[in-house]
Write a protein that holds these residues in place. Structure first.
Motif, PDB file in Angstrom:
ATOM      1  N   MET A  13      87.245  49.361  65.978  1.00 40.95           N
ATOM      2  CA  MET A  13      86.310  48.511  65.235  1.00 40.95           C
ATOM      3  C   MET A  13      85.600  47.557  66.180  1.00 40.95           C
ATOM      4  O   MET A  13      85.930  47.473  67.368  1.00 40.95           O
ATOM      5  CB  MET A  13      87.050  47.742  64.140  1.00 40.95           C
ATOM      6  N   GLU A  46      78.710  49.806  65.454  1.00 38.08           N
ATOM      7  CA  GLU A  46      79.181  49.659  64.079  1.00 38.08           C
ATOM      8  C   GLU A  46      78.138  50.185  63.086  1.00 38.08           C
ATOM      9  O   GLU A  46      78.475  50.903  62.135  1.00 38.08           O
ATOM     10  CB  GLU A  46      79.496  48.191  63.790  1.00 38.08           C
ATOM     11  N   ILE A  50      78.512  53.245  60.435  1.00 33.87           N
ATOM     12  CA  ILE A  50      78.181  53.091  59.011  1.00 33.87           C
ATOM     13  C   ILE A  50      77.213  54.187  58.567  1.00 33.87           C
ATOM     14  O   ILE A  50      77.407  54.816  57.517  1.00 33.87           O
ATOM     15  CB  ILE A  50      77.616  51.682  58.726  1.00 33.87           C
ATOM     16  N   GLN A  53      79.122  57.462  58.414  1.00 33.06           N
ATOM     17  CA  GLN A  53      80.005  57.501  57.246  1.00 33.06           C
ATOM     18  C   GLN A  53      79.197  57.678  55.958  1.00 33.06           C
ATOM     19  O   GLN A  53      79.605  58.431  55.068  1.00 33.06           O
ATOM     20  CB  GLN A  53      80.850  56.228  57.168  1.00 33.06           C
ATOM     21  N   ARG A  54      78.102  56.972  55.838  1.00 34.52           N
ATOM     22  CA  ARG A  54      77.266  57.062  54.640  1.00 34.52           C
ATOM     23  C   ARG A  54      76.826  58.516  54.404  1.00 34.52           C
ATOM     24  O   ARG A  54      76.775  58.980  53.273  1.00 34.52           O
ATOM     25  CB  ARG A  54      76.045  56.161  54.812  1.00 34.52           C
ATOM     26  N   LYS A  60      84.234  56.214  51.869  1.00 35.01           N
ATOM     27  CA  LYS A  60      84.681  54.972  52.507  1.00 35.01           C
ATOM     28  C   LYS A  60      83.724  54.650  53.653  1.00 35.01           C
ATOM     29  O   LYS A  60      83.812  55.225  54.730  1.00 35.01           O
ATOM     30  CB  LYS A  60      86.116  55.086  53.016  1.00 35.01           C
ATOM     31  N   VAL A  61      82.822  53.702  53.398  1.00 33.02           N
ATOM     32  CA  VAL A  61      81.827  53.293  54.388  1.00 33.02           C
ATOM     33  C   VAL A  61      82.150  51.856  54.776  1.00 33.02           C
ATOM     34  O   VAL A  61      81.906  50.926  54.012  1.00 33.02           O
ATOM     35  CB  VAL A  61      80.396  53.399  53.803  1.00 33.02           C
ATOM     36  N   ASP A  62      82.751  51.689  55.968  1.00 34.59           N
ATOM     37  CA  ASP A  62      83.182  50.355  56.379  1.00 34.59           C
ATOM     38  C   ASP A  62      82.871  50.025  57.835  1.00 34.59           C
ATOM     39  O   ASP A  62      83.155  48.934  58.303  1.00 34.59           O
ATOM     40  CB  ASP A  62      84.677  50.169  56.119  1.00 34.59           C
ATOM     41  N   ILE A  64      84.280  51.128  60.415  1.00 32.34           N
ATOM     42  CA  ILE A  64      85.473  51.257  61.257  1.00 32.34           C
ATOM     43  C   ILE A  64      85.662  52.727  61.588  1.00 32.34           C
ATOM     44  O   ILE A  64      85.663  53.575  60.690  1.00 32.34           O
ATOM     45  CB  ILE A  64      86.723  50.685  60.541  1.00 32.34           C
ATOM     46  N   ASP A  66      87.803  55.228  61.926  1.00 35.18           N
ATOM     47  CA  ASP A  66      89.172  55.661  61.674  1.00 35.18           C
ATOM     48  C   ASP A  66      89.313  57.138  62.038  1.00 35.18           C
ATOM     49  O   ASP A  66      88.363  57.781  62.466  1.00 35.18           O
ATOM     50  CB  ASP A  66      89.568  55.393  60.217  1.00 35.18           C
ATOM     51  N   THR A  69      86.848  59.544  60.335  1.00 30.88           N
ATOM     52  CA  THR A  69      85.500  59.471  60.904  1.00 30.88           C
ATOM     53  C   THR A  69      85.431  60.217  62.232  1.00 30.88           C
ATOM     54  O   THR A  69      84.538  61.035  62.458  1.00 30.88           O
ATOM     55  CB  THR A  69      85.085  57.999  61.100  1.00 30.88           C
TER      56      THR A  69
END
Length: 81
Positions: A13, A46, A50, A53-54, A60-62, A64, A66, A69
């Motif tokens: 992160m 970051e 995002i 992820q989107r 889960k869009v944060d 981070i 993980d 991802t």
């Protein structure tokens, strides 16, 4: 392609730095994001996480990076070769 399942494990992160961050940034860059490879998980990295992820893991869009991802990104890159 289905994203890798969300589960516990190592994640990265904003604020972290080092070779693993550089590798993550390299993967994002190879996939076509404009991520600068600095080794620092900064605001730009970051925002790219995002965006990724989107698009590929919207449940889960944060921002981070993980395991879900990272594994999803790795599988997408492997499919390109």
């Amino acid at each position: 392609m289905e994203p890798s399942p969300i589960r516990s494990g190592r994640y990265f992160m904003r604020g972290e730095s080092g070779q693993p961050i550089e590798a993550l940034q390299s993967m994002l860059s190879l996939y076509g994001y404009g991520t600068e490879i600095t080794g620092d998980f900064d605001e730009r990295t970051e925002q790219d996480i995002i965006a990724f992820q989107r698009h590929f893991r919207p449940e889960k869009v944060d921002g981070i990076a993980d395991m879900s991802t990272i594994e999803t990104l790795h599988r997408l890159l492997s499919a390109l070769s």
